[in-house]
Design a protein around this motif. Structure first.
Motif, PDB file in Angstrom:
ATOM      1  N   SER A  58       0.836  -1.206   0.000  1.00 11.21           N
ATOM      2  CA  SER A  58       0.000   0.000   0.000  1.00 11.21           C
ATOM      3  C   SER A  58       0.862   1.245   0.000  1.00 11.21           C
ATOM      4  N   ARG A  59       1.894   1.180   0.794  1.00 11.48           N
ATOM      5  CA  ARG A  59       2.789   2.327   0.887  1.00 11.48           C
ATOM      6  C   ARG A  59       3.456   2.584  -0.464  1.00 11.48           C
ATOM      7  N   ASP A  60       3.897   1.457  -1.094  1.00 12.23           N
ATOM      8  CA  ASP A  60       4.535   1.598  -2.402  1.00 12.23           C
ATOM      9  C   ASP A  60       3.572   2.226  -3.404  1.00 12.23           C
ATOM     10  N   ALA A  61       2.287   1.731  -3.368  1.00 15.66           N
ATOM     11  CA  ALA A  61       1.285   2.271  -4.295  1.00 15.66           C
ATOM     12  C   ALA A  61       1.098   3.765  -4.050  1.00 15.66           C
ATOM     13  N   ALA A  62       1.017   4.136  -2.772  1.00 12.63           N
ATOM     14  CA  ALA A  62       0.836   5.547  -2.420  1.00 12.63           C
ATOM     15  C   ALA A  62       2.016   6.372  -2.931  1.00 12.63           C
ATOM     16  N   ASP A  63       3.218   5.807  -2.738  1.00 13.22           N
ATOM     17  CA  ASP A  63       4.423   6.510  -3.209  1.00 13.22           C
ATOM     18  C   ASP A  63       4.372   6.705  -4.724  1.00 13.22           C
ATOM     19  N   GLU A  64       3.915   5.620  -5.392  1.00 13.12           N
ATOM     20  CA  GLU A  64       3.847   5.665  -6.855  1.00 13.12           C
ATOM     21  C   GLU A  64       2.881   6.766  -7.305  1.00 13.12           C
ATOM     22  N   GLN A  65       1.691   6.765  -6.638  1.00 10.58           N
ATOM     23  CA  GLN A  65       0.693   7.766  -6.998  1.00 10.58           C
ATOM     24  C   GLN A  65       1.184   9.169  -6.726  1.00 10.58           C
ATOM     25  N   GLU A  66       1.891   9.283  -5.614  1.00 11.35           N
ATOM     26  CA  GLU A  66       2.410  10.610  -5.291  1.00 11.35           C
ATOM     27  C   GLU A  66       3.414  11.057  -6.351  1.00 11.35           C
ATOM     28  N   ALA A  67       4.249  10.096  -6.786  1.00 13.09           N
ATOM     29  CA  ALA A  67       5.246  10.424  -7.806  1.00 13.09           C
ATOM     30  C   ALA A  67       4.549  10.842  -9.107  1.00 13.09           C
ATOM     31  N   ALA A  68       3.468  10.080  -9.453  1.00  9.44           N
ATOM     32  CA  ALA A  68       2.732  10.404 -10.680  1.00  9.44           C
ATOM     33  C   ALA A  68       2.113  11.796 -10.579  1.00  9.44           C
TER      34      ALA A  68
END
Lengths: 164, 262
Positions: A58-68
């Motif tokens: 979940s954290r990775d997904a959140a990080d990814e979305q934040e990066a996007a």
């Protein structure tokens, strides 16, 4: 020492009961209960590991979305800045053109005025000479009583004015 | 007791007595009387079973009791894992049974139940018991060793890289030291438990005889002996745990030899 003194009479019952009791302990507790307890521990560890993995993903997904989002945001910002720069450049060019036009007008007016000032100055200088010649003629006539021609007076004035 | 000196026999506590008139029970000519020793084996097994029952709640978030049981299973599991490796998983039930049975027997034997008239019998202070346990562990080593490695198991007695001349000397030495393992394993537990109980009994006889000899002796001998007894009781609880641990540890080490040779 009863361990040795009673050895002959008790060894068989000791061994017999130990084998029975330890056998029961081994099969009921060692093989029956202990693995279940360890299984529970294993399940708990598995659950914790799974939960941790889920949290990590979940954290990775959140990080990814934040990066996007950040990339999008940066792109938008860059686009806006480009727009602003373009508008600025456009307005700067327009201003420059207007300034140049005005400058040309001002230059023309200035040249004109300078020409007029030059003409006026020449005229004034000529007038001063004629006035000075007349005044010199007049002064000489009054002081010396000599009649001086207009031409001679003018020449003298010219000479004096040339000397400064 | 007037006029008759109090007599404390430190060895009496190890006497085996048939209970419930079972003295004559026999199977194939062997006496199988249900003795006080057998009774305390049963009591140990039942107490151990009750203890384990508290660990069977299988809650995701364990209570205190379940934590205690899981501590012991985890302890033995990691002990076997550390000494035998992944191949040791199948020996965990045996080593766990061994450790818990000896531990509970040792600790129950130290319980001050004499106050309420129940005299605990420490059956681990009998070499007939510890010997059988040691022979069981040793048999597992032999069976596993010969099963897995056949006659190659004998290479256990020659350290790798030994020159032939040395091997001829080393082989019998290693073989003898290997064959002594069950004796040392069984005697260690038996001696440690018996020595502690004899020591406590002797000190208690000092307390009783000291006070019987008068207040002066009581203060001079009885009180220091009593204080020493208290301290040695604490030590004995430690020894009870350590001996059970040593038995389980050595068993797992020997099994490691059988599993992996070197």
């Amino acid at each position: 020492m009863p361990q040795i003194a009673q050895l002959a009479e008790t060894y068989s019952s000791q061994i017999f009961w130990l084998l029975i009791v330890f056998g029961l302990v081994f099969f009921i507790i060692g093989r029956g209960m202990a693995p279940k307890v360890m299984e529970t521990v294993g399940q708990r560890d598995q659950q914790i590991a799974d939960d941790l993995a889920a949290a990590q993903s979940s954290r990775d997904a959140a990080d990814e979305q934040e990066a996007a989002w950040r990339a999008r945001e940066n792109a938008n910002r860059a686009a806006a800045q480009a727009l602003v720069a373009e508008a600025k450049a456009k307005s700067a060019t327009a201003t420059e053109a207007r300034l140049a036009k005005a400058q040309v007008l001002i230059d023309a007016l200035t040249t004109d005025a300078e020409a007029r000032i030059g003409a006026a100055r020449t005229e004034a200088a000529a007038e001063i000479q004629s006035v000075a010649a007349e005044a010199a003629q007049d002064i000489v006539a009054r002081l010396a009583g000599i009649k001086v021609t207009k031409t001679a007076a003018a020449a003298a004035v010219k000479k004096a004015m040339a000397h400064g | 007791m007037v006029g008759e000196p109090a007599k404390v026999d430190p060895m009496h506590q190890f006497t085996i007595e048939p209970l419930f008139g079972s003295a004559g029970w026999e199977v194939a000519g062997f006496n199988i009387a249900f003795t006080n020793s057998a009774l305390w084996m049963v009591i140990t097994a039942v107490v151990l079973w009750l203890f384990m029952l508290g660990g069977m709640k299988r809650q995701l978030v364990p209570g205190r009791w379940q934590m205690a049981v899981e501590f012991f299973t985890g302890f033995i599991d990691s002990l076997v894992e550390a000494n035998v490796g992944a191949a040791g998983k199948k020996y965990v039930p045996y080593i766990f049974s061994l450790f818990m049975f000896i531990l509970f027997a040792n600790v129950l034997g130290l319980m001050p139940l004499g106050i309420v008239g129940i005299h605990p019998f420490t059956f681990t202070s009998h070499f007939t018991i510890t010997g059988v346990l040691a022979i069981m562990s040793f048999s597992i080593v032999l069976v596993v060793g010969f099963w897995k490695h056949k006659l190659h198991f004998f290479s256990l007695f020659i350290p790798s890289g030994t020159p032939l001349a040395m091997a001829i000397i080393i082989f019998p030495i290693e073989l003898v030291s290997f064959l002594f393992r069950p004796f040392s394993l069984g005697l260690r537990l038996f001696v440690a438990m018996m020595a502690g109980h004899v020591l406590l009994e002797v000190l208690s006889s000092f307390v009783i005889d000291g006070w019987n000899a008068g207040a002066g002796f009581g203060l001079l001998v009885g009180v220091p002996s009593f204080l020493l007894m208290v301290a040695i009781c604490a030590l004995e609880i430690l020894v009870a745990g350590i001996q059970a641990y040593v038995f389980a540890l050595l068993t797992s080490l020997y099994i490691n030899d059988a599993e992996h040779l070197h």
